[in-house]
Design a protein around this motif. Sequence first.
Motif, PDB file in Angstrom:
ATOM      1  N   LEU A  16       0.828  -1.208   0.000  1.00  0.00           N
ATOM      2  CA  LEU A  16       0.000   0.000   0.000  1.00  0.00           C
ATOM      3  C   LEU A  16       0.862   1.257   0.000  1.00  0.00           C
ATOM      4  CD1 LEU A  16      -2.708   1.486   0.326  1.00  0.00           C
ATOM      5  CD2 LEU A  16      -2.533   1.098   2.792  1.00  0.00           C
ATOM      6  N   LYS A  17       1.865   1.282   0.867  1.00  0.00           N
ATOM      7  CA  LYS A  17       2.749   2.446   0.951  1.00  0.00           C
ATOM      8  C   LYS A  17       3.505   2.664  -0.343  1.00  0.00           C
ATOM      9  CE  LYS A  17       6.590   4.330   3.688  1.00  0.00           C
ATOM     10  NZ  LYS A  17       7.495   4.082   4.847  1.00  0.00           N
ATOM     11  N   GLN A  18       4.003   1.559  -0.923  1.00  0.00           N
ATOM     12  CA  GLN A  18       4.775   1.695  -2.155  1.00  0.00           C
ATOM     13  C   GLN A  18       3.895   2.118  -3.324  1.00  0.00           C
ATOM     14  OE1 GLN A  18       7.957   1.566  -2.254  1.00  0.00           O
ATOM     15  NE2 GLN A  18       8.097   1.991  -4.432  1.00  0.00           N
ATOM     16  N   MET A  19       2.703   1.547  -3.428  1.00  0.00           N
ATOM     17  CA  MET A  19       1.826   1.902  -4.536  1.00  0.00           C
ATOM     18  C   MET A  19       1.413   3.368  -4.467  1.00  0.00           C
ATOM     19  SD  MET A  19       1.685  -0.761  -6.430  1.00  0.00           S
ATOM     20  CE  MET A  19       3.355  -1.076  -5.874  1.00  0.00           C
ATOM     21  N   LEU A  24      -0.306   5.370  -7.388  1.00  0.00           N
ATOM     22  CA  LEU A  24      -1.603   4.688  -7.387  1.00  0.00           C
ATOM     23  C   LEU A  24      -2.423   5.183  -6.210  1.00  0.00           C
ATOM     24  CD1 LEU A  24      -0.938   0.966  -8.310  1.00  0.00           C
ATOM     25  CD2 LEU A  24      -2.203   2.641  -9.601  1.00  0.00           C
ATOM     26  N   ARG A  25      -3.006   6.337  -6.337  1.00  0.00           N
ATOM     27  CA  ARG A  25      -3.715   6.937  -5.212  1.00  0.00           C
ATOM     28  C   ARG A  25      -5.168   6.460  -5.135  1.00  0.00           C
ATOM     29  NH1 ARG A  25      -0.294  10.481  -3.145  1.00  0.00           N
ATOM     30  NH2 ARG A  25       1.330  11.335  -4.477  1.00  0.00           N
ATOM     31  N   ARG A  26      -5.776   6.258  -6.271  1.00  0.00           N
ATOM     32  CA  ARG A  26      -7.158   5.797  -6.270  1.00  0.00           C
ATOM     33  C   ARG A  26      -7.201   4.293  -6.044  1.00  0.00           C
ATOM     34  NH1 ARG A  26     -10.895   7.596 -10.987  1.00  0.00           N
ATOM     35  NH2 ARG A  26     -12.327   6.637  -9.523  1.00  0.00           N
ATOM     36  N   GLN A  27      -7.983   3.875  -5.067  1.00  0.00           N
ATOM     37  CA  GLN A  27      -8.204   2.466  -4.763  1.00  0.00           C
ATOM     38  C   GLN A  27      -6.912   1.734  -4.444  1.00  0.00           C
ATOM     39  OE1 GLN A  27     -10.444   0.707  -7.962  1.00  0.00           O
ATOM     40  NE2 GLN A  27     -12.279   1.855  -7.471  1.00  0.00           N
ATOM     41  N   SER A  28      -5.906   2.448  -3.951  1.00  0.00           N
ATOM     42  CA  SER A  28      -4.631   1.793  -3.653  1.00  0.00           C
ATOM     43  C   SER A  28      -4.780   0.799  -2.508  1.00  0.00           C
ATOM     44  CB  SER A  28      -3.558   2.832  -3.325  1.00  0.00           C
ATOM     45  OG  SER A  28      -3.975   3.678  -2.269  1.00  0.00           O
ATOM     46  N   ARG A  29      -5.634   1.111  -1.540  1.00  0.00           N
ATOM     47  CA  ARG A  29      -5.837   0.171  -0.438  1.00  0.00           C
ATOM     48  C   ARG A  29      -6.490  -1.112  -0.935  1.00  0.00           C
ATOM     49  NH1 ARG A  29      -6.009   0.234   5.114  1.00  0.00           N
ATOM     50  NH2 ARG A  29      -7.369  -1.347   6.054  1.00  0.00           N
ATOM     51  N   SER A  30      -7.485  -0.980  -1.810  1.00  0.00           N
ATOM     52  CA  SER A  30      -8.133  -2.156  -2.364  1.00  0.00           C
ATOM     53  C   SER A  30      -7.144  -2.982  -3.167  1.00  0.00           C
ATOM     54  CB  SER A  30      -9.299  -1.736  -3.262  1.00  0.00           C
ATOM     55  OG  SER A  30      -9.883  -2.850  -3.894  1.00  0.00           O
ATOM     56  N   TYR A  31      -6.280  -2.312  -3.915  1.00  0.00           N
ATOM     57  CA  TYR A  31      -5.270  -3.013  -4.710  1.00  0.00           C
ATOM     58  C   TYR A  31      -4.354  -3.818  -3.797  1.00  0.00           C
ATOM     59  CZ  TYR A  31      -1.404  -3.749  -7.957  1.00  0.00           C
ATOM     60  OH  TYR A  31      -0.416  -4.310  -8.725  1.00  0.00           O
ATOM     61  N   ALA A  32      -3.904  -3.194  -2.682  1.00  0.00           N
ATOM     62  CA  ALA A  32      -3.017  -3.884  -1.751  1.00  0.00           C
ATOM     63  C   ALA A  32      -3.716  -5.058  -1.090  1.00  0.00           C
ATOM     64  CB  ALA A  32      -2.512  -2.906  -0.689  1.00  0.00           C
ATOM     65  N   ASN A 230       6.773   6.393 -13.943  1.00  0.00           N
ATOM     66  CA  ASN A 230       7.886   5.715 -13.275  1.00  0.00           C
ATOM     67  C   ASN A 230       7.637   4.225 -13.097  1.00  0.00           C
ATOM     68  OD1 ASN A 230       5.910   6.090 -11.333  1.00  0.00           O
ATOM     69  ND2 ASN A 230       7.265   6.984  -9.794  1.00  0.00           N
ATOM     70  N   ARG A 231       6.386   3.818 -13.001  1.00  0.00           N
ATOM     71  CA  ARG A 231       6.088   2.383 -12.942  1.00  0.00           C
ATOM     72  C   ARG A 231       6.310   1.736 -14.295  1.00  0.00           C
ATOM     73  NH1 ARG A 231       0.804   0.298 -10.285  1.00  0.00           N
ATOM     74  NH2 ARG A 231       2.102  -1.571 -10.173  1.00  0.00           N
ATOM     75  N   ILE A 232       5.906   2.396 -15.359  1.00  0.00           N
ATOM     76  CA  ILE A 232       6.174   1.879 -16.702  1.00  0.00           C
ATOM     77  C   ILE A 232       7.673   1.721 -16.894  1.00  0.00           C
ATOM     78  CG2 ILE A 232       5.988   2.357 -19.175  1.00  0.00           C
ATOM     79  CD1 ILE A 232       3.419   3.937 -18.553  1.00  0.00           C
ATOM     80  N   GLN A 233       8.408   2.725 -16.464  1.00  0.00           N
ATOM     81  CA  GLN A 233       9.859   2.704 -16.586  1.00  0.00           C
ATOM     82  C   GLN A 233      10.446   1.511 -15.832  1.00  0.00           C
ATOM     83  OE1 GLN A 233      12.115   5.682 -14.399  1.00  0.00           O
ATOM     84  NE2 GLN A 233      13.165   6.281 -16.276  1.00  0.00           N
TER      85      GLN A 233
END
Length: 410
Positions: A16-19, A24-32, A230-233
């Motif tokens: 969560l912290k890294q995303m 990834l601010r939207r729904q980052s908690r759900s993603y984690a 930066n994630r794509i990179q």
Amino acid sequence: MTGTNRRLDGRQEAVLKQMKGLGLRRQSRSYATNLYDIDSTSQLTCASDAPFEDTTEFGESTALPSVDVGEYSDASYSEQSDFSEYPSSSSSPESPRCAFQSPKGLSPEDFEFLQAHGLERCTSLKELGQGGYGTVDLVQVALPSGRNFVAARKVIHSPLYAQPRYERELRGLMLCAECPFVVDVYASRVTEEGQFEFLLEYAPNGTMHDMLKAMEQRRRGKEKLLMPVNRIQYYAACILQGLHFIHQRGQAHRDVKPGNVLMAANGRPMLADTDSMDSVKITKRAGTTSYQAPELWRATLQGPGYTADKADMYAMGITLAEMVAYPAGSNGKLQQLKDDPAGCMPAYVPADLKDLLCGLLAPAAKRLTVEQAMGHKFFDGLDWPALSSGPLGFNVQLRQAPLSEAGRAE
């Protein structure tokens, strides 16, 4: 508690912290929360949007040639190892034993047990994927030290997957044993029933294909990059590192695609499915149709500039395009990009990323090599040596998203 309100464990909190740090601010908690529930299906050769196709005649001399890996070898390779012979880790008295790469933290005794008995004494925990070729399941091996080791067991029983293909996949995995950007293999065998089995590194975060599908759903059709620059990179750089390792040894992967990229526990992408790996000089068609370079479909495959490593780079270009904007099945837009990369590139794609994509999707004679792609300005400022630690293993110090050609920051 369920959903986004349930408490996250330590690993999920780190994700969560890294995303959030990567944008990834939207729904980052759900993603984690859901990250470790994604099943890994790409370890099946047939898990793709089109079936594997390989026109190589196994009667021909297409096996991996002897490769000098001296400068990369350690105790996991024997000086007497001969890559002109096909390695097998257990159960086959006709095949020589071969030393595999040991997982970090295992004692020599535990690893010897894992190689010799891991496949026959493992306990299945759950199924990860299945297809026409076989199944992949999550297994647990009780080691002599009392430690329980978790891995992925790949079982192939299709008559289309014959002994030469098994040998080629195993040798490809062995060749890349020291590369952190290619999935590890710990043991393999051919059973008395004729099934081919591998004990592989478990990738709990699924495949890149899984991840891109989830990101596309969250994007909801908006005209913007699928993920922060930066994630794509980072993801592109990791895959290029894996291809660089392979190409330096005179080999080509020949089936690069998001479905064949596994996401490690720390988020690091790893190439998988090496059953099509062969010499860069091979001129027979292999891989998944929608990722195959245009020169593979010529009446003769001896066109100017054609080698299998150049075909890898085209597949890398399609994979990168999916990371940027067009996950597989995006209403024909990806096909338009293939036909005219420069003219059909969305305006929201940054200029240097567009230039890299155009270089990867160029005709074979002008297409970027893996070294040229790694030296592209899109990767300026990237700490290449730190990539193997994964995004959760080091502080990501990547440049800010550049201006797009439309003149706005992404």
